[in-house]
Design an enzyme around this catalytic site. Structure first.
Site, PDB file in Angstrom:
ATOM      1  N   GLY A  12      12.928 -16.965  -8.144  1.00  0.00           N
ATOM      2  CA  GLY A  12      13.099 -17.665  -9.412  1.00  0.00           C
ATOM      3  C   GLY A  12      14.559 -17.628  -9.816  1.00  0.00           C
ATOM      4  O   GLY A  12      15.027 -16.627 -10.368  1.00  0.00           O
ATOM      5  N   ALA A  79       5.442 -16.135 -17.203  1.00  0.00           N
ATOM      6  CA  ALA A  79       4.281 -15.243 -17.201  1.00  0.00           C
ATOM      7  C   ALA A  79       2.992 -16.035 -16.999  1.00  0.00           C
ATOM      8  O   ALA A  79       2.921 -17.232 -17.270  1.00  0.00           O
ATOM      9  CB  ALA A  79       4.231 -14.464 -18.509  1.00  0.00           C
ATOM     10  N   ASN A 105       7.876 -11.392 -19.100  1.00  0.00           N
ATOM     11  CA  ASN A 105       7.129 -10.826 -20.226  1.00  0.00           C
ATOM     12  C   ASN A 105       5.628 -10.994 -19.998  1.00  0.00           C
ATOM     13  O   ASN A 105       4.942 -11.704 -20.726  1.00  0.00           O
ATOM     14  CB  ASN A 105       7.536 -11.500 -21.540  1.00  0.00           C
ATOM     15  CG  ASN A 105       8.876 -11.026 -22.045  1.00  0.00           C
ATOM     16  OD1 ASN A 105       9.255  -9.880 -21.837  1.00  0.00           O
ATOM     17  ND2 ASN A 105       9.609 -11.900 -22.704  1.00  0.00           N
ATOM     18  N   SER A 131      15.594  -6.930 -21.237  1.00  0.00           N
ATOM     19  CA  SER A 131      16.050  -7.440 -22.533  1.00  0.00           C
ATOM     20  C   SER A 131      17.557  -7.587 -22.531  1.00  0.00           C
ATOM     21  O   SER A 131      18.281  -6.776 -21.961  1.00  0.00           O
ATOM     22  CB  SER A 131      15.632  -6.496 -23.669  1.00  0.00           C
ATOM     23  OG  SER A 131      16.044  -7.016 -24.917  1.00  0.00           O
ATOM     24  N   LYS A 185       8.107  -3.145 -23.230  1.00  0.00           N
ATOM     25  CA  LYS A 185       8.818  -4.385 -23.549  1.00  0.00           C
ATOM     26  C   LYS A 185       8.045  -5.199 -24.593  1.00  0.00           C
ATOM     27  O   LYS A 185       8.640  -5.838 -25.468  1.00  0.00           O
ATOM     28  CB  LYS A 185       9.028  -5.219 -22.278  1.00  0.00           C
ATOM     29  CG  LYS A 185       9.744  -6.561 -22.507  1.00  0.00           C
ATOM     30  CD  LYS A 185      11.090  -6.384 -23.198  1.00  0.00           C
ATOM     31  CE  LYS A 185      12.008  -7.591 -23.052  1.00  0.00           C
ATOM     32  NZ  LYS A 185      11.457  -8.868 -23.454  1.00  0.00           N
ATOM     33  N   HIS A 188       8.812  -3.567 -27.817  1.00  0.00           N
ATOM     34  CA  HIS A 188      10.203  -3.934 -28.107  1.00  0.00           C
ATOM     35  C   HIS A 188      10.249  -5.304 -28.770  1.00  0.00           C
ATOM     36  O   HIS A 188      10.924  -5.498 -29.789  1.00  0.00           O
ATOM     37  CB  HIS A 188      10.998  -3.938 -26.792  1.00  0.00           C
ATOM     38  CG  HIS A 188      12.326  -4.636 -26.830  1.00  0.00           C
ATOM     39  ND1 HIS A 188      12.439  -6.014 -26.907  1.00  0.00           N
ATOM     40  CD2 HIS A 188      13.598  -4.174 -26.779  1.00  0.00           C
ATOM     41  CE1 HIS A 188      13.711  -6.351 -26.912  1.00  0.00           C
ATOM     42  NE2 HIS A 188      14.432  -5.255 -26.846  1.00  0.00           N
ATOM     43  N   ASN A 189       9.526  -6.265 -28.212  1.00  0.00           N
ATOM     44  CA  ASN A 189       9.535  -7.616 -28.772  1.00  0.00           C
ATOM     45  C   ASN A 189       8.861  -7.666 -30.139  1.00  0.00           C
ATOM     46  O   ASN A 189       9.264  -8.439 -31.012  1.00  0.00           O
ATOM     47  CB  ASN A 189       8.853  -8.585 -27.813  1.00  0.00           C
ATOM     48  CG  ASN A 189       9.705  -8.900 -26.596  1.00  0.00           C
ATOM     49  OD1 ASN A 189      10.685  -8.207 -26.335  1.00  0.00           O
ATOM     50  ND2 ASN A 189       9.344  -9.922 -25.861  1.00  0.00           N
ATOM     51  N   GLU A 192      11.367  -6.494 -32.504  1.00  0.00           N
ATOM     52  CA  GLU A 192      12.306  -7.605 -32.641  1.00  0.00           C
ATOM     53  C   GLU A 192      11.794  -8.611 -33.672  1.00  0.00           C
ATOM     54  O   GLU A 192      12.550  -9.063 -34.545  1.00  0.00           O
ATOM     55  CB  GLU A 192      12.476  -8.257 -31.271  1.00  0.00           C
ATOM     56  CG  GLU A 192      13.393  -9.452 -31.205  1.00  0.00           C
ATOM     57  CD  GLU A 192      13.395 -10.027 -29.804  1.00  0.00           C
ATOM     58  OE1 GLU A 192      13.148 -11.246 -29.664  1.00  0.00           O
ATOM     59  OE2 GLU A 192      13.628  -9.276 -28.828  1.00  0.00           O
ATOM     60  N   ARG A 290       5.620 -16.376 -39.173  1.00  0.00           N
ATOM     61  CA  ARG A 290       5.894 -17.461 -38.218  1.00  0.00           C
ATOM     62  C   ARG A 290       4.739 -18.456 -38.221  1.00  0.00           C
ATOM     63  O   ARG A 290       4.956 -19.668 -38.116  1.00  0.00           O
ATOM     64  CB  ARG A 290       6.131 -16.895 -36.818  1.00  0.00           C
ATOM     65  CG  ARG A 290       7.417 -16.107 -36.709  1.00  0.00           C
ATOM     66  CD  ARG A 290       7.932 -16.049 -35.283  1.00  0.00           C
ATOM     67  NE  ARG A 290       8.946 -15.019 -35.138  1.00  0.00           N
ATOM     68  CZ  ARG A 290       9.624 -14.795 -34.023  1.00  0.00           C
ATOM     69  NH1 ARG A 290       9.384 -15.538 -32.946  1.00  0.00           N
ATOM     70  NH2 ARG A 290      10.536 -13.844 -33.947  1.00  0.00           N
TER      71      ARG A 290
END
Length: 472
Positions: A12, A79, A105, A131, A185, A188-189, A192, A290
């Site tokens: 990729g 993903a 992810n 990240s 992760k 983590h997101n 964020e 959101r």
């Protein structure tokens, strides 16, 4: 077929894949990239510096044959099904002992499924969160790998070389078993999401609630980045507020739609936290807001009929004091958001047998990643002092910092309420703090209600056992 044997391969070759390979080449590793698009394979070699051992190919057979044994290769594809398709295409060319890393992810149950399936074939599978975006991939990301510990030793020299560094320490570490890397992760997101929501609320309160100009807003965030709230997200907020549109000359941020997009990692964090029964109100609220942003037409309609409350308070006489209060409130809410995410990691580690060390997590988040911030060093120290700390709020240093600032966040929340500006992130942080420090909560009433209408029973504080009452 090439005669050279390469240290590492990536499948990729979008910008992330190319940048990460070029980063590895800069650190002396020979690297190879695979992409079915000939233009992307060619771009890898074109962007490489002269003398570096870098090769791109469109042939799976050539790619697999050119990697040193045991092979170490990473997938940087979207993903979901593309990951499974890439694995299926590669497996016939791999041998027992080879290592396949998913650098996207991916949702952690998918990682567990792939881990088990490839282990049956004698292959090691790693889920690794990365990240830092395109720039981080090129010059030093934060990386969160999870999988077989022994196999990690094959990867460690490469990852430690290319990772971001803080005080000379690489922002990468083996995190734990199975899907530990993808899980960290994901959280983590989620953090964020929470911090971005807090920054948006801060911007809205200053601009719409208090009438601060674009120049003043930009100055405030720029100054904040030289304070205790210094972080990557605060830094880029100041830069964003400075950017002008080349066509209109207006601040670009004022021309951007307020319909926010999301890829799902914040939602995954909230959903899994509910499964684990870990309260995560700041991340939940960030996902909710959101979602709310998508209802643009309804919001515009409501704005015409549901008036803002009349403002009874006067504009602050001392803007410096207000900005200090707001900065303290933001710091409070940011620390609480980190605390929620780390509390989820603690429970998840025990539930899924990850074996996480939260000091290591905080350490590798200090540089390279999107949520890097000055306060993460204090968070790292908290877990260094007490590796089994139940919640970050119980650390004397972090708890003391919150107590010093709780008056400020209470004032800011009341100010926003009076101005009719939604600050659900600030409210969620303060409510979490107040609930966590409450030795008694009113859920005794909820238990009684559940027993009244559904005979769900309850426990008593003065007797052992399970009870049910005929309430009427």
């Amino acid at each position: 077929m090439t005669d050279t044997k390469y240290d590492f391969g990536i499948v990729g070759l979008g910008v992330m894949g190319r940048n990460l390979l070029l980063n590895m080449a800069d650190h002396g590793f020979s690297v190879m990239g695979l992409d079915l698009d000939p233009k992307k394979a060619a771009a890898l070699e074109e962007e490489a510096e002269a003398g570096k051992s870098v090769k791109g190919t469109t042939s799976i057979q050539e790619f697999a044959a050119a990697l040193k044994s045991p092979r170490a290769l990473m997938l940087l594809v979207p993903a979901g099904k593309p990951v499974d398709a890439a694995i299926d295409n590669l497996v016939p060319y791999l041998e027992p002992g080879d290592i396949v890393i998913d650098g996207g992810n991916s949702y952690f149950p998918d990682t567990d499924r792939r881990f088990t399936a490839l282990a049956e074939k004698g292959l090691h599978f790693f889920g690794m969160g990365i990240s830092g975006g395109e720039k981080g991939a090129r010059f030093g990301p934060s990386m969160m790998p999870g999988g077989d510990r022994e196999a990690y030793e094959r990867l460690r020299p490469v990852f430690e070389a290319v990772a971001a560094k803080v005080n000379g320490e690489p922002c990468v570490a083996y995190l734990g078993n199975g899907s530990a890397g993808n899980y960290v992760k994901m959280v983590h997101n989620g953090i964020e999401y929470g911090i971005m929501q807090l920054l948006a609320e801060t911007y809205d309160l200053l601009k719409r609630g208090l009438g601060r100009s674009d120049d003043e807003l930009q100055r405030i965030f720029e100054e904040w980045n030289n304070s205790e709230v210094q972080s990557f997200l605060v830094e880029i907020t100041g830069q964003i507020l400075k950017k002008t549109d080349e066509t209109t000359g207006q601040r670009l941020v004022n021309l951007i739609s307020d319909r926010a997009r999301q890829k799902g990692t914040g939602k995954w964090t909230s959903q899994n936290a509910m499964d684990l029964q870990v309260p995560l109100p700041n991340i939940d609220m960030a996902v909710t807001m959101r979602d709310m942003s998508a209802y643009k037409e309804e919001r515009v309609l409501a704005s015409k009929t549901l008036a803002t409350p009349p403002t009874t308070d006067q504009d602050p006489e001392n803007w410096y004091i207000l900005e200090t209060q707001l900065r303290n409130a933001f710091y409070f809410a940011m620390l609480v958001t980190y605390a929620q995410g780390l509390a989820q990691l603690r429970v998840a580690s025990a539930t899924y047998n990850y074996g996480l060390h939260l000091e290591e997590v905080a350490k590798i988040w200090r540089g390279g990643c999107i949520i890097r911030a000055a306060c993460l060093e204090d968070i790292r120290k908290a877990y260094s002092n007490d590796p089994i700390l139940l919640n970050l709020l119980l650390d004397p240093g972090i708890g003391g910092a919150l107590l010093e600032r709780q008056e400020d966040i209470r004032y800011i929340v009341k100010l926003a309420i009076d101005r009719g500006i939604p600050v659900p992130g600030y409210m969620a942080a303060l409510s979490y703090f107040d609930a966590y420090r409450s030795g008694t909560l009113p859920t005794n009433l909820i238990q009684a209600q559940r027993d009244y209408f559904g005979a769900h029973t309850y426990e008593r504080i003065d007797q052992e056992g399970i009870f049910h009452t005929q309430w009427s």
